[in-house]
Enzyme design. Structure first.
Site, PDB file in Angstrom:
ATOM      1  N   GLU A  84      16.647 -39.386  13.711  1.00  0.00           N
ATOM      2  CA  GLU A  84      17.194 -39.390  15.004  1.00  0.00           C
ATOM      3  C   GLU A  84      18.602 -39.636  15.063  1.00  0.00           C
ATOM      4  O   GLU A  84      19.536 -40.093  14.256  1.00  0.00           O
ATOM      5  CB  GLU A  84      16.510 -40.751  15.773  1.00  0.00           C
ATOM      6  CG  GLU A  84      15.062 -40.574  15.613  1.00  0.00           C
ATOM      7  CD  GLU A  84      14.216 -41.466  16.792  1.00  0.00           C
ATOM      8  OE1 GLU A  84      14.009 -40.511  17.810  1.00  0.00           O
ATOM      9  OE2 GLU A  84      14.290 -42.578  17.066  1.00  0.00           O
TER      10      GLU A  84
ATOM     11  N   ASP B  27      19.973 -46.715  23.583  1.00  0.00           N
ATOM     12  CA  ASP B  27      20.824 -45.640  22.722  1.00  0.00           C
ATOM     13  C   ASP B  27      22.352 -45.453  23.477  1.00  0.00           C
ATOM     14  O   ASP B  27      22.546 -45.104  24.529  1.00  0.00           O
ATOM     15  CB  ASP B  27      20.411 -44.220  22.661  1.00  0.00           C
ATOM     16  CG  ASP B  27      19.113 -44.009  21.929  1.00  0.00           C
ATOM     17  OD1 ASP B  27      18.355 -45.116  21.649  1.00  0.00           O
ATOM     18  OD2 ASP B  27      18.854 -42.992  21.521  1.00  0.00           O
TER      19      ASP B  27
HETATM   20  C1  FRU Z   1      16.133 -43.094  19.897  1.00  0.00           C
HETATM   21  C2  FRU Z   1      15.594 -42.180  20.783  1.00  0.00           C
HETATM   22  C3  FRU Z   1      16.213 -41.040  20.883  1.00  0.00           C
HETATM   23  C4  FRU Z   1      15.910 -40.532  22.212  1.00  0.00           C
HETATM   24  C5  FRU Z   1      15.887 -41.948  23.007  1.00  0.00           C
HETATM   25  C6  FRU Z   1      14.989 -41.549  24.070  1.00  0.00           C
HETATM   26  O1  FRU Z   1      16.102 -44.589  20.039  1.00  0.00           O
HETATM   27  O2  FRU Z   1      14.292 -41.961  20.397  1.00  0.00           O
HETATM   28  O3  FRU Z   1      16.064 -39.987  19.872  1.00  0.00           O
HETATM   29  O4  FRU Z   1      17.012 -39.872  22.610  1.00  0.00           O
HETATM   30  O5  FRU Z   1      15.410 -42.809  22.041  1.00  0.00           O
HETATM   31  O6  FRU Z   1      14.922 -42.853  24.820  1.00  0.00           O
END
Ligand code: FRU
Length: 445
Positions: free
Chosen positions: A312, A74
């Site tokens: 997300e 992310d």
């Molecule tokens: C999306 C996610 C986010 C979270 C992160 C954790 O890829 O699930 O929602 O912050 O990955 O690694």
């Protein structure tokens, strides 16, 4: 009120009951009023992959690893207070969740750390290091967030996952922030003078499910994470958007016909009992009196009750005076009886709060191609409509993402991207979007 354990009920019987009985609504679900829009089962039934929304195949194994020694996933750019990509002394900055590349891909979330990169051209990125001095951030680890620059002050918002100091790995999620100072010269960028890290938002149990509520009853997700900075250009008010789940425990949840869509759709498409476990939402909190440590929770912008479990990294881009709200979701987060790809989804409204309609009829904006369904994820749209995502798992053939952890470490490492994907340019006209072209890896502007 229908109680959770409806698993044994035949779907048709449940649908008949839903249509005819005028079920009572748990207060937790009646709160949002007109501000909260349902993303419905009928909407997602319209999901169709086509050339406007389907990404071209990407060979994950051929991508450049942008952070030697680290997996990254992310990623978010440093914004200015108005939400534009910030430039400080000619430098752009991005932040990524990261973990040493010796860690198995499935384990990276357990030790995630925020690292930053800087670049003059928004394409060739130099790894700067950890955003916060080691051991100062809240949580056992840090998950996604956002960062906003005001003068030379950086306001970093992130998810504090797990409770610092606890020996056992836990999944509690709180939204935290810290302010520091950006320093740049001709050689690069660094951050210093960090103030106190504070928890600024926790779920209230009414609009947003707490960890304790999520633990009552099997199945279903729990999320209170991914704070994203947003300033409304029409009102000047400032907000954080975040990923949540609708409040209440699963046993207190009851079906409302509007979760399905129209009455006609519901009559023809019974809702399976297991759909009760899906309660993803897009949350929003408002800055109080310009104090960036003081936020007031508001009702969610979108709820996907009985539709999807995880919405997300929600974020808003304003174009032509319209608000475009984007979010990411996974194949395996759809409620029983609904289906959608690993993709980015979106909604449009004339105002920030309320009135959202799914883009392209269904909400689907970007999807991985069916022959490589997990190739990328965690897309974020910049104000220039460049979509930045990371390379996830490539060429899994018939495996699902849930099978990957059972494969050999060699298999897992060689199929995992752990780097930025080529950026994708989209265009938007009203409530329609289209993929325009594929740009270089990690291209921001
Ligand atoms: C999306 C996610 C986010 C979270 C992160 C954790 O890829 O699930 O929602 O912050 O990955 O690694």
């Amino acid at each position: 009120m229908i109680r959770i354990n409806m698993k044994g009920l035949a779907a048709a019987a449940l649908a008949a009951c839903i249509v005819t009985s005028g079920l009572s609504v748990h207060p937790a679900f009646a709160q949002g009023g007109e501000q909260t829009v349902n993303w419905t089962r009928e909407d997602v039934s319209k999901i169709e992959l086509n050339q406007d929304n389907t990404l071209p195949y990407m060979d994950v194994s051929k991508l450049e690893k942008m952070a030697p020694g680290y997996h990254i996933w992310d990623t978010w750019p440093l914004l200015d207070r108005d939400g534009n990509i910030a430039s400080y002394k000619g430098w752009k900055v991005i932040f990524s969740l990261s973990a040493p590349n010796t860690v198995l891909p499935g384990k990276v979330h357990d030790i995630a750390t925020i690292r930053y990169f800087y670049s003059k051209n928004g394409k060739d990125w130099t790894l700067g290091g950890e955003l916060f001095p080691a051991g100062t951030a809240l949580g056992q680890r840090q998950w996604a967030g956002s960062a906003m620059l005001d003068g030379d002050q950086i306001h970093a918002f992130y998810t504090a996952t797990g409770r610092e100091g606890q020996a056992q790995l836990t999944y509690e999620q709180r939204i935290a922030s810290a302010a520091g100072r950006i320093v740049a010269d001709s050689t690069g960028v660094r951050f210093e003078n960090w103030g106190q890290h504070r928890v600024i938002l926790e779920p209230d149990g009414k609009y947003y499910q707490t960890k304790e509520q999520a633990q009552q009853g099997e199945g279903g997700g729990y999320a209170f994470r991914d704070p994203m900075w947003f300033k409304d250009p029409k009102t000047g008010k400032e907000y954080l958007l975040f990923e949540g789940n609708s409040g209440g425990a699963v046993g207190e949840r009851s079906f409302k016909p509007e979760y399905a869509g129209s009455g006609e759709y519901l009559q023809q498409h019974p809702v399976p009992a297991g759909a009760v476990h899906a309660n993803g939402n897009i949350g929003i909190a408002e800055v109080v009196n310009g104090d960036l440590t003081n936020f007031k929770l508001l009702p969610p912008l979108i709820e996907a009750n009985y539709v999807n479990e995880e919405l997300e990294r929600p974020h808003v881009v304003v174009k032509d005076k319209k608000y475009y709200l984007f979010t990411d979701s996974h194949i395996n987060k759809y409620a029983e009886g609904t289906h959608g790809p690993e993709g980015m989804y979106g909604f449009v409204s004339d105002k920030l709060i309320g009135g959202y309609k799914p883009l392209n009829g269904s909400g689907l904006v970007l999807a991985n191609p069916p022959e490589n369904p997990y190739q990328a994820y965690s897309w974020l749209v910049t104000p220039e409509l460049n979509v930045v995502g990371f390379a996830h798992f490539g060429d899994l053939d018939n495996l699902t993402i849930g099978d990957v952890g059972n494969q050999s470490p060699e298999f897992q490492f060689s199929h995992f991207g752990g780097t930025l994907a080529p950026t994708v340019k989209i265009s938007i006209k009203g409530d329609r979007t289209q993929i325009e072209k594929v740009l270089p890896q990690g291209w921001i502007k």
